[in-house]
Enzyme design. Structure first.
Site, PDB file in Angstrom:
ATOM      1  N   GLU A   1      13.042   5.916  21.559  1.00 18.70           N
ATOM      2  CA  GLU A   1      11.600   6.165  21.457  1.00 18.70           C
ATOM      3  C   GLU A   1      11.315   6.711  20.061  1.00 18.70           C
ATOM      4  O   GLU A   1      12.030   7.602  19.584  1.00 18.70           O
ATOM      5  CB  GLU A   1      11.150   7.216  22.483  1.00 18.70           C
ATOM      6  CG  GLU A   1      10.978   6.677  23.879  1.00 18.70           C
ATOM      7  CD  GLU A   1      10.501   7.760  24.855  1.00 18.70           C
ATOM      8  OE1 GLU A   1       9.519   7.520  25.553  1.00 18.70           O
ATOM      9  OE2 GLU A   1      11.130   8.831  24.930  1.00 18.70           O
TER      10      GLU A   1
ATOM     11  N   SER B   1      13.746  15.921  23.552  1.00 20.28           N
ATOM     12  CA  SER B   1      13.362  15.154  24.745  1.00 20.28           C
ATOM     13  C   SER B   1      11.916  15.393  25.118  1.00 20.28           C
ATOM     14  O   SER B   1      11.374  14.676  25.949  1.00 20.28           O
ATOM     15  CB  SER B   1      14.208  15.588  25.939  1.00 20.28           C
ATOM     16  OG  SER B   1      15.562  15.413  25.688  1.00 20.28           O
TER      17      SER B   1
ATOM     18  N   HIS C   1      13.989   9.573  19.476  1.00 19.39           N
ATOM     19  CA  HIS C   1      14.543  10.031  20.749  1.00 19.39           C
ATOM     20  C   HIS C   1      15.520   8.995  21.310  1.00 19.39           C
ATOM     21  O   HIS C   1      15.111   7.984  21.877  1.00 19.39           O
ATOM     22  CB  HIS C   1      13.381  10.297  21.739  1.00 19.39           C
ATOM     23  CG  HIS C   1      13.846  10.803  23.059  1.00 19.39           C
ATOM     24  ND1 HIS C   1      13.295  10.408  24.259  1.00 19.39           N
ATOM     25  CD2 HIS C   1      14.829  11.683  23.376  1.00 19.39           C
ATOM     26  CE1 HIS C   1      13.908  11.019  25.240  1.00 19.39           C
ATOM     27  NE2 HIS C   1      14.847  11.791  24.740  1.00 19.39           N
TER      28      HIS C   1
ATOM     29  N   ASN D   1      10.871  10.488  29.608  1.00 22.02           N
ATOM     30  CA  ASN D   1      11.061  11.741  30.352  1.00 22.02           C
ATOM     31  C   ASN D   1       9.818  12.202  31.091  1.00 22.02           C
ATOM     32  O   ASN D   1       9.915  12.947  32.065  1.00 22.02           O
ATOM     33  CB  ASN D   1      11.574  12.834  29.416  1.00 22.02           C
ATOM     34  CG  ASN D   1      13.026  12.601  29.067  1.00 22.02           C
ATOM     35  OD1 ASN D   1      13.756  11.991  29.847  1.00 22.02           O
ATOM     36  ND2 ASN D   1      13.444  13.043  27.904  1.00 22.02           N
TER      37      ASN D   1
HETATM   38  N1  LIG Z   1      21.237  15.127  27.419  1.00 22.48           N
HETATM   39  C1  LIG Z   1      20.412  14.097  27.394  1.00 22.48           C
HETATM   40  O1  LIG Z   1      20.433  13.244  28.287  1.00 22.48           O
HETATM   41  C2  LIG Z   1      19.467  13.933  26.239  1.00 22.48           C
HETATM   42  C3  LIG Z   1      18.861  12.698  26.034  1.00 22.48           C
HETATM   43  C4  LIG Z   1      17.995  12.529  24.947  1.00 22.48           C
HETATM   44  C5  LIG Z   1      17.737  13.599  24.109  1.00 22.48           C
HETATM   45  N2  LIG Z   1      18.328  14.811  24.340  1.00 22.48           N
HETATM   46  C6  LIG Z   1      18.028  15.913  23.410  1.00 22.48           C
HETATM   47  O2  LIG Z   1      19.076  16.009  22.473  1.00 22.48           O
HETATM   48  C7  LIG Z   1      19.215  17.380  22.068  1.00 22.48           C
HETATM   49  C8  LIG Z   1      20.653  17.833  22.297  1.00 22.48           C
HETATM   50  O3  LIG Z   1      20.965  17.697  23.673  1.00 22.48           O
HETATM   51  P1  LIG Z   1      22.475  17.563  24.174  1.00 22.48           P
HETATM   52  O4  LIG Z   1      22.408  16.976  25.535  1.00 22.48           O
HETATM   53  O5  LIG Z   1      23.320  16.911  23.127  1.00 22.48           O
HETATM   54  O6  LIG Z   1      22.886  19.115  24.282  1.00 22.48           O
HETATM   55  P2  LIG Z   1      24.335  19.764  24.140  1.00 22.48           P
HETATM   56  O7  LIG Z   1      24.237  21.086  24.783  1.00 22.48           O
HETATM   57  O8  LIG Z   1      25.402  18.809  24.566  1.00 22.48           O
HETATM   58  O9  LIG Z   1      24.514  19.928  22.533  1.00 22.48           O
HETATM   59  C9  LIG Z   1      23.710  20.767  21.762  1.00 22.48           C
HETATM   60  C10 LIG Z   1      24.533  21.148  20.537  1.00 22.48           C
HETATM   61  O10 LIG Z   1      23.678  21.838  19.619  1.00 22.48           O
HETATM   62  C11 LIG Z   1      24.455  22.844  19.001  1.00 22.48           C
HETATM   63  N3  LIG Z   1      23.590  23.836  18.389  1.00 22.48           N
HETATM   64  C12 LIG Z   1      22.842  24.800  18.991  1.00 22.48           C
HETATM   65  N4  LIG Z   1      22.206  25.549  18.057  1.00 22.48           N
HETATM   66  C13 LIG Z   1      22.555  25.039  16.841  1.00 22.48           C
HETATM   67  C14 LIG Z   1      22.229  25.388  15.498  1.00 22.48           C
HETATM   68  N5  LIG Z   1      21.433  26.410  15.221  1.00 22.48           N
HETATM   69  N6  LIG Z   1      22.767  24.632  14.501  1.00 22.48           N
HETATM   70  C15 LIG Z   1      23.579  23.600  14.761  1.00 22.48           C
HETATM   71  N7  LIG Z   1      23.921  23.226  16.029  1.00 22.48           N
HETATM   72  C16 LIG Z   1      23.421  23.929  17.051  1.00 22.48           C
HETATM   73  C17 LIG Z   1      25.304  23.379  20.146  1.00 22.48           C
HETATM   74  O11 LIG Z   1      26.400  24.121  19.645  1.00 22.48           O
HETATM   75  C18 LIG Z   1      25.695  22.098  20.865  1.00 22.48           C
HETATM   76  O12 LIG Z   1      26.895  21.559  20.354  1.00 22.48           O
HETATM   77  C19 LIG Z   1      18.165  18.171  22.846  1.00 22.48           C
HETATM   78  O13 LIG Z   1      17.005  18.272  22.071  1.00 22.48           O
HETATM   79  C20 LIG Z   1      17.927  17.280  24.051  1.00 22.48           C
HETATM   80  O14 LIG Z   1      16.670  17.468  24.640  1.00 22.48           O
HETATM   81  C21 LIG Z   1      19.199  14.993  25.372  1.00 22.48           C
END
Ligand SMILES: NC(=O)c1ccc[n+]([C@@H]2O[C@H](COP(=O)([O-])OP(=O)(O)OC[C@H]3O[C@@H](n4cnc5c(N)ncnc54)[C@H](O)[C@@H]3O)[C@@H](O)[C@H]2O)c1
Length: 291
Positions: free
Chosen positions: A152, A119, A140, A190
């Site tokens: 994005e 993000s 993204h 963001n």
């Molecule tokens: N939540 C949002 O609205 C949003 C929107 C766009 C982008 N993002 C981005 O997407 C990414 C994930 O966010 P999310 O909301 O899905 O988080 P989340 O906490 O729901 O999921 C993250 C996942 O990553 C896994 N993980 C952590 N370390 C790991 C590793 N070493 N190997 C494999 N898996 C691993 C965790 O076990 C978890 O299941 C982040 O970079 C976040 O910034 C989030």
């Protein structure tokens, strides 16, 4: 290069959404997380979300079955080797992402593209932790992935045109709209959205309004589809804090200082919907404001 097999790292809310849309678009998906249990939980969420789409007649039952069959659990990064592109959607933490890339690169084919769904973190810096900065890009997606139109696309300084073109073609195949952002902290969406959410948390912290007052004000007064605190819970408060820290560190302007109340919620493990408590408590039938 045509993308047929997509590896997804992280089966959390974004990773499972990315796997979901890729599989429905006819791509083979390899879904990875830290352990098998998390992948299984991600697959169960995908199935539940697809069942809702079937109930709403957005997809057919046959589409759901075929798409689910296209998603294979990938336990261990080696299982991602057949991928034409690997989309990393693990926790928003630079160290976590860097160590994933360090372990991932040696197991991938040299031509495989690596994308990060970060993000906010610099694509150029993440690319530098790989053996292929020219085949590294930011893709993204927005949350929830199956519903949101926009993606994005962010090039790092070394990203080459074929990487950009293949990534753009993938987004087109998913039926989504691409917007191109330069590689500056938090990109476009963001950069604008998170300071607004942080300001809403300051508004709460300073006692200007309650959770309900702030969300109602922005829904009905600014015509936002959901209030900023409700949206923060939806994004995940850990992710919100990480993005603010990246903006604060990267742009060195005090206007991006994360609100201490946001820090406190994250320290408490109240991360929003995913932990059932944040600015609202989701453990009962109806969300109840926690302030
Ligand atoms: N939540 C949002 O609205 C949003 C929107 C766009 C982008 N993002 C981005 O997407 C990414 C994930 O966010 P999310 O909301 O899905 O988080 P989340 O906490 O729901 O999921 C993250 C996942 O990553 C896994 N993980 C952590 N370390 C790991 C590793 N070493 N190997 C494999 N898996 C691993 C965790 O076990 C978890 O299941 C982040 O970079 C976040 O910034 C989030």
């Amino acid at each position: 290069m045509e993308i047929k097999t997509v590896g997804v790292i992280g089966a959390g809310q974004m990773g499972n959404g990315i796997a979901h849309v890729c599989a429905l678009a006819g791509l083979d998906v390899l879904l990875n997380d830290l352990d098998e249990g998390r992948v299984t939980a991600g697959l169960a969420t995908i199935n539940g979300n697809m069942m809702r789409q079937v109930a709403k007649e957005l997809i057919s039952e046959a589409d759901r079955k075929a798409a689910l069959e296209r998603i294979r659990p990938a336990v261990g990064l080696e299982a991602l080797r057949p991928s034409d592109i690997v989309i990393e959607a693990a926790t928003e933490n630079e160290q976590v992402k860097r160590s994933i890339f360090t372990a991932l690169c040696p197991v991938l084919r040299p031509e495989t593209i690596i994308a990060s769904n970060t993000s906010s973190i610099s694509i150029t810096r993440l690319a530098a932790s790989t053996d292929r900065p020219e085949r590294f890009i930011g893709i993204h997606f927005m949350n929830p992935v199956p519903l949101m139109q926009l993606v994005e696309l962010i090039r790092g300084i070394a990203t080459e045109d074929p990487t950009f073109e293949a990534s753009k073609a993938l987004i087109d195949k998913l039926g989504k709209v691409t917007t191109v952002a330069e590689d500056f902290p938090a990109f476009i969406v963001n950069r604008i959205l998170l300071p607004m959410i942080n300001e809403a948390i300051y508004t709460l912290y300073e006692g200007v309004g309650s959770v309900d007052a702030i969300d109602t004000a922005m829904r009905l007064g600014a015509n936002h589809p959901m209030g900023p605190l409700q949206l923060a819970d939806f994004i995940g408060l850990d992710t919100c804090l990480s993005v603010m820290q990246v903006l604060h560190d990267g742009l060195a302007d005090t206007k991006y200082r994360p609100c201490p109340l946001l820090v406190k919620y994250v320290e408490a493990g109240w991360l929003g919907r995913k932990t059932k408590r944040g600015f609202y408590d989701y453990r009962g039938e109806q969300p109840i404001p926690t302030r």
